[in-house]
Motif scaffolding. Sequence first.
Motif, PDB file in Angstrom:
ATOM      1  N   LEU A 252       0.830  -1.204   0.000  1.00  0.00           N
ATOM      2  CA  LEU A 252       0.000   0.000   0.000  1.00  0.00           C
ATOM      3  C   LEU A 252       0.867   1.257   0.000  1.00  0.00           C
ATOM      4  O   LEU A 252       1.909   1.299   0.663  1.00  0.00           O
ATOM      5  N   PRO A 253       0.470   2.296  -0.712  1.00  0.00           N
ATOM      6  CA  PRO A 253       1.226   3.552  -0.706  1.00  0.00           C
ATOM      7  C   PRO A 253       1.140   4.240   0.654  1.00  0.00           C
ATOM      8  O   PRO A 253       0.266   3.927   1.473  1.00  0.00           O
ATOM      9  N   GLU A 254       2.031   5.171   0.895  1.00  0.00           N
ATOM     10  CA  GLU A 254       2.053   5.875   2.171  1.00  0.00           C
ATOM     11  C   GLU A 254       0.815   6.727   2.373  1.00  0.00           C
ATOM     12  O   GLU A 254       0.359   6.920   3.495  1.00  0.00           O
ATOM     13  N   PHE A 255       0.284   7.267   1.289  1.00  0.00           N
ATOM     14  CA  PHE A 255      -0.936   8.070   1.401  1.00  0.00           C
ATOM     15  C   PHE A 255      -1.744   7.902   0.128  1.00  0.00           C
ATOM     16  O   PHE A 255      -1.227   7.496  -0.900  1.00  0.00           O
ATOM     17  N   ARG A 256      -3.005   8.208   0.232  1.00  0.00           N
ATOM     18  CA  ARG A 256      -3.897   8.032  -0.904  1.00  0.00           C
ATOM     19  C   ARG A 256      -3.813   9.215  -1.875  1.00  0.00           C
ATOM     20  O   ARG A 256      -3.623  10.356  -1.456  1.00  0.00           O
TER      21      ARG A 256
END
Length: 290
Positions: A252-256
């Motif tokens: 998953l990325p650090e933030f959307r």
Amino acid sequence: MDEVVIPPYFPDTKEVREDFAHYYDEISRLDDYVGKVIAELDKQGVSENTLVLFISDNGRPFPRDKTTLYDGGIKTPWIVKWPKMVKANSVNKNLVSAIDIAPTFIQLAGLKPIPSFEGLDFSGLLTNTESSIRDYIYAEDHWHDYEDYSRAVRTKEFKYIRNFYPDLPNTPSADAFVSATFETMRAMKEKGELNDEQLACFNKPRPEEELYELANDPFELKNLAENPIYKEELNKLREELKRMRNITNDSLPEFRTPDEFDRKTGKPNSFRKRPRPSKKEMEKIIQELQ
């Protein structure tokens, strides 16, 4: 227009039928242009030993199709013409993936695929309709006009989908959002005229896990993930997805990433015309949108 088959996750209305009819008309127009290419190969006398592979990059540009991991989004045309080697009208129903194209073409050209290729040579499937090369194919969905992060594993019998952002609805891509089909669906939703199957693009939260038995449920409407009868199949596909994510370092990325368009109106969000924001600015935008 009466001959158009409407999947059950769309309302069967005049507007939706017209939208599908326009789509089929575009397919016919494309067919005509492909025919002109084939005619030119015939004219040059090279058709017999020319391999033509006809595919598309995604499924139908309709709600719950394009940018989803249902078969309406990931199952694409795959038509081969090679008169010297492939029997006309033969069909192989086994699994292939788009990543198999490059190694196959290189192999057929008499070269060896480079080690970094992840695909498999499917050339044997063209002459032997019973042969297979894959037990699984994999699919992914992430940011495309709207934020999302989903992964899928499909066998011939089952489809497993893992939604990592279940709080987000399955909003259609921007082109499908402005279609006559989705405009009709939005209007009918406001009037309470859509059934459960047709509300799938609007519902949130989505289930974190989805499991479908494709032979009995080709439109993927009955989620079996919580059915104890299918626990073994669920666990097997769940583990296969974990294995593939580990191999590919999928995380998953650090933030959307903010949506490019508003999910209710389809209008562009205000930050679209700004210079690319920094990480700090992106985090602020996300907080504003939540």
